[in-house]
Write a protein that holds these residues in place. Structure first.
Motif, PDB file in Angstrom:
ATOM      1  N   ALA A  48      51.583  73.998  29.084  1.00 48.12           N
ATOM      2  CA  ALA A  48      52.240  73.059  28.252  1.00 48.12           C
ATOM      3  C   ALA A  48      53.455  72.821  28.665  1.00 48.12           C
ATOM      4  N   LYS A  49      54.083  73.456  29.718  1.00 48.54           N
ATOM      5  CA  LYS A  49      55.231  73.230  30.253  1.00 48.54           C
ATOM      6  C   LYS A  49      56.543  72.723  29.147  1.00 48.54           C
ATOM      7  N   GLU A  50      57.243  71.949  29.210  1.00 47.19           N
ATOM      8  CA  GLU A  50      58.256  71.653  28.416  1.00 47.19           C
ATOM      9  C   GLU A  50      58.046  70.922  27.260  1.00 47.19           C
ATOM     10  N   SER A  51      56.624  70.606  27.120  1.00 45.18           N
ATOM     11  CA  SER A  51      56.172  69.597  26.083  1.00 45.18           C
ATOM     12  C   SER A  51      56.611  69.927  24.590  1.00 45.18           C
ATOM     13  N   GLY A  52      56.460  71.027  24.238  1.00 43.41           N
ATOM     14  CA  GLY A  52      56.915  71.566  22.874  1.00 43.41           C
ATOM     15  C   GLY A  52      55.812  71.593  21.981  1.00 43.41           C
ATOM     16  N   LEU A  53      54.607  71.410  22.652  1.00 45.50           N
ATOM     17  CA  LEU A  53      53.289  71.242  21.615  1.00 45.50           C
ATOM     18  C   LEU A  53      53.274  72.300  20.773  1.00 45.50           C
ATOM     19  N   LYS A  54      52.619  72.184  19.865  1.00 45.28           N
ATOM     20  CA  LYS A  54      52.217  73.088  18.772  1.00 45.28           C
ATOM     21  C   LYS A  54      51.013  72.810  18.073  1.00 45.28           C
ATOM     22  N   VAL A  55      50.162  73.773  17.330  1.00 44.38           N
ATOM     23  CA  VAL A  55      48.940  73.646  16.793  1.00 44.38           C
ATOM     24  C   VAL A  55      49.162  72.691  15.794  1.00 44.38           C
ATOM     25  N   GLY A  56      48.007  71.854  16.095  1.00 43.34           N
ATOM     26  CA  GLY A  56      47.803  70.542  15.182  1.00 43.34           C
ATOM     27  C   GLY A  56      48.195  69.392  15.924  1.00 43.34           C
ATOM     28  N   ASP A  57      49.169  69.533  16.953  1.00 44.90           N
ATOM     29  CA  ASP A  57      49.552  68.356  17.701  1.00 44.90           C
ATOM     30  C   ASP A  57      48.543  67.572  18.429  1.00 44.90           C
ATOM     31  N   ARG A  58      48.616  66.503  18.622  1.00 46.30           N
ATOM     32  CA  ARG A  58      47.624  65.729  19.570  1.00 46.30           C
ATOM     33  C   ARG A  58      47.904  65.389  20.711  1.00 46.30           C
ATOM     34  N   VAL A  59      47.196  65.358  21.953  1.00 53.95           N
ATOM     35  CA  VAL A  59      47.451  65.013  23.127  1.00 53.95           C
ATOM     36  C   VAL A  59      46.579  63.814  23.437  1.00 53.95           C
ATOM     37  N   ALA A  60      46.961  62.625  24.273  1.00 54.65           N
ATOM     38  CA  ALA A  60      46.145  61.578  24.532  1.00 54.65           C
ATOM     39  C   ALA A  60      46.084  61.668  25.985  1.00 54.65           C
ATOM     40  N   PHE A  61      44.902  61.335  26.302  1.00 55.16           N
ATOM     41  CA  PHE A  61      44.460  61.098  27.683  1.00 55.16           C
ATOM     42  C   PHE A  61      43.856  59.673  28.310  1.00 55.16           C
ATOM     43  N   HIS A  62      44.193  59.480  29.474  1.00 54.01           N
ATOM     44  CA  HIS A  62      43.581  58.349  30.163  1.00 54.01           C
ATOM     45  C   HIS A  62      42.355  58.938  30.619  1.00 54.01           C
ATOM     46  N   LEU A  63      41.156  57.934  30.708  1.00 57.28           N
ATOM     47  CA  LEU A  63      40.046  58.413  31.325  1.00 57.28           C
ATOM     48  C   LEU A  63      39.675  57.492  32.381  1.00 57.28           C
ATOM     49  N   ASN A  64      38.854  58.074  33.367  1.00 54.73           N
ATOM     50  CA  ASN A  64      38.218  57.160  34.368  1.00 54.73           C
ATOM     51  C   ASN A  64      36.877  56.942  33.966  1.00 54.73           C
ATOM     52  N   TYR A  65      36.230  56.087  35.000  1.00 57.18           N
ATOM     53  CA  TYR A  65      34.925  55.664  34.342  1.00 57.18           C
ATOM     54  C   TYR A  65      34.053  56.745  33.999  1.00 57.18           C
ATOM     55  N   SER A  66      33.869  57.908  34.791  1.00 56.98           N
ATOM     56  CA  SER A  66      32.932  59.075  34.192  1.00 56.98           C
ATOM     57  C   SER A  66      33.528  59.771  33.127  1.00 56.98           C
ATOM     58  N   ALA A  67      34.600  59.918  32.855  1.00 56.42           N
ATOM     59  CA  ALA A  67      35.110  60.277  31.645  1.00 56.42           C
ATOM     60  C   ALA A  67      34.675  59.272  30.607  1.00 56.42           C
ATOM     61  N   LEU A  68      34.825  57.993  30.537  1.00 56.88           N
ATOM     62  CA  LEU A  68      34.834  57.070  29.595  1.00 56.88           C
ATOM     63  C   LEU A  68      33.310  57.229  29.404  1.00 56.88           C
TER      64      LEU A  68
ATOM     65  N   LEU B 146      41.536  58.837  24.939  1.00 55.51           N
ATOM     66  CA  LEU B 146      40.931  59.837  24.439  1.00 55.51           C
ATOM     67  C   LEU B 146      42.016  60.945  23.703  1.00 55.51           C
ATOM     68  N   VAL B 147      41.904  61.022  22.440  1.00 57.28           N
ATOM     69  CA  VAL B 147      42.701  61.898  21.708  1.00 57.28           C
ATOM     70  C   VAL B 147      42.099  63.333  21.084  1.00 57.28           C
ATOM     71  N   ALA B 148      42.984  64.305  21.629  1.00 58.13           N
ATOM     72  CA  ALA B 148      42.367  65.751  21.168  1.00 58.13           C
ATOM     73  C   ALA B 148      43.680  66.696  20.533  1.00 58.13           C
ATOM     74  N   GLU B 149      42.959  67.802  19.834  1.00 57.60           N
ATOM     75  CA  GLU B 149      44.186  68.451  19.271  1.00 57.60           C
ATOM     76  C   GLU B 149      44.382  69.882  19.525  1.00 57.60           C
ATOM     77  N   VAL B 150      45.535  70.270  19.579  1.00 57.71           N
ATOM     78  CA  VAL B 150      45.898  71.863  19.993  1.00 57.71           C
ATOM     79  C   VAL B 150      45.391  72.830  18.709  1.00 57.71           C
ATOM     80  N   ILE B 151      44.417  73.604  19.414  1.00 57.18           N
ATOM     81  CA  ILE B 151      44.092  74.531  18.353  1.00 57.18           C
ATOM     82  C   ILE B 151      44.573  76.041  18.721  1.00 57.18           C
ATOM     83  N   GLU B 152      45.347  76.321  19.872  1.00 48.41           N
ATOM     84  CA  GLU B 152      45.944  77.585  20.189  1.00 48.41           C
ATOM     85  C   GLU B 152      47.221  77.080  20.977  1.00 48.41           C
ATOM     86  N   TYR B 153      48.055  77.841  20.681  1.00 46.43           N
ATOM     87  CA  TYR B 153      49.292  77.705  21.612  1.00 46.43           C
ATOM     88  C   TYR B 153      50.099  79.124  21.686  1.00 46.43           C
TER      89      TYR B 153
END
Ligand SMILES: *Cc1c(COP(=O)(O)O)cnc(C)c1O
Length: 354
Positions: free
Chosen positions: A318-338, A246-253
């Motif tokens: 966001a820790k040390e990730s250096g994320l900024k607005v517009g960046d994409r973050v990917a997630f692994h999903l369990n069965y319920s999330a899927l 699952l891929v989502a986008e940063v809208i505020e940092y």
């Protein structure tokens, strides 16, 4: 590409399906691919087909209709007891249905006669998990009547484990189930061609079994899609666990204090959230929420922490990730999330074909 999106890697699903078909096939057990988590998505059903799975099971008749209408050739099995109010569609679109109620089987029989069809019945046996199923001591009476009914044929027996009660398919349970099959065959002078022994929770039994007995069918969903067995959610060796992403986008940092400021009552979901004081932290907000997915089933693929979420926002440290607005973050999903992401109209499905 629009976000949030669910990236679906069809070659990885095909690999998993093939590998599982071989693992079970070695013991003469056919894999029924269970498609309810993806709502009978035709790309995915086709992929299972390509992997050599020719029997597809789903709990929803709508999903079966969807796959049939997409022209996917398979034996279709309705794996939840049919609604007595909906037997017409069941007879029309499913080849086999799983049943626990004689009144429903009578209705299926009547409908099948009307349609000039022969509908196959699998009786689900209650083996201790206490979800669906006929108690073993009640099987005789039901079988006697099913054998007399026209328009339906008794195709076999099925058992289900670790779904409601979390009861494990131990060797003892599996022996008991096989013994039941043999006793009934002898008693009624019949052959039961299909003996469906469980689901993805039966994997450890397969690995450690001392006897397969009469089991010749297994119903697999989560093992194919997420590459895990389901008693302990252990990865199955040689399978992919990341066919879905699952891929989502940063809208505020922004850097903000980690603790709420003000008098605290219940949040939007009636919970009183607890927060750990991490001082001032870099917080990224993603355009992803509970309208898109069961956020409790997400694991980020980069070094960040999920602090929580609401209908439309997922809050990360966001820790040390250096994320900024517009960046994409990917997630692994369990069965319920899927399941929830597949269902959400807000999550775009993107298929990778190679
Ligand atoms: C969902 C379901 C399955 C598949 O379960 P997985 O854990 O995804 O393998 C098998 N049998 C029945 C009756 C089901 O409802």
């Amino acid at each position: 590409m629009k976000t949030p999106c669910l990236e679906i890697d069809l070659p990885k699903i095909e690999h998993n399906a093939k590998a599982l078909r071989h693992m079970w096939g070695k013991y003469g057990i056919e894999v029924m691919g269970i498609t309810k988590v993806d709502m009978g998505e035709p790309h995915i059903a086709n992929t299972l087909n390509r992997a050599g799975i020719t029997m597809l099971g789903d709990s929803r008749i709508e999903d079966i209709i969807r796959m049939r209408k997409a022209g996917i050739a398979a034996t279709y099995v309705l794996i939840r007891s049919p609604f007595i109010s909906d037997v017409k569609r069941v007879v029309k679109y499913a080849d086999i249905s799983f049943n626990t109620e004689i009144s429903v089987i009578r209705a299926l029989s009547k409908e099948a006669l009307k349609a000039g069809k022969l509908h196959k019945i699998v009786l689900m046996v209650e083996m201790g998990d206490r979800r669906e199923g006929i108690l073993p001591e009640d099987l005789d009476d039901i079988i006697e009547e099913v054998l007399r009914l026209k328009g339906v044929v008794l195709e076999g027996l099925g058992a289900n484990f670790a779904c409601f009660g979390g009861v494990k398919p131990t060797q003892e349970k599996m022996n008991h189930f096989s013994l039941l099959v043999e006793t009934l065959e002898k008693k009624f002078g019949i052959a039961l061609p299909m003996v469906s022994g469980g689901n993805s929770a039966n994997f450890i039994w397969l690995e450690k079994h001392s006897a397969i007995g009469r089991i010749n069918n297994i119903r697999l969903g989560e093992a194919i899609f997420l590459g895990v067995e389901t008693l302990y959610r252990k990865p199955i060796e040689g399978l992919y666990q990341d066919a879905f992403k699952l891929v989502a986008e940063v809208i505020e940092y922004k850097k903000k204090p980690s603790l709420p400021n003000g008098e605290v009552a219940l949040n939007a979901f009636g919970e009183s959230p607890k927060f750990e004081d991490r001082g001032i932290i870099p917080r990224a907000i993603l355009g992803l929420g509970r309208e898109d997915v069961d956020i409790d089933g997400l694991t980020p693929q980069i070094e960040v922490d999920i602090l929580g979420g609401s209908s439309d926002h997922l809050i990360l440290d966001a820790k040390e990730s250096g994320l900024k607005v517009g960046d994409r973050v990917a997630f692994h999903l369990n069965y319920s999330a899927l399941l929830s992401a597949m269902l959400s109209p807000f999550v775009k499905k993107v298929f990778r074909e190679s």
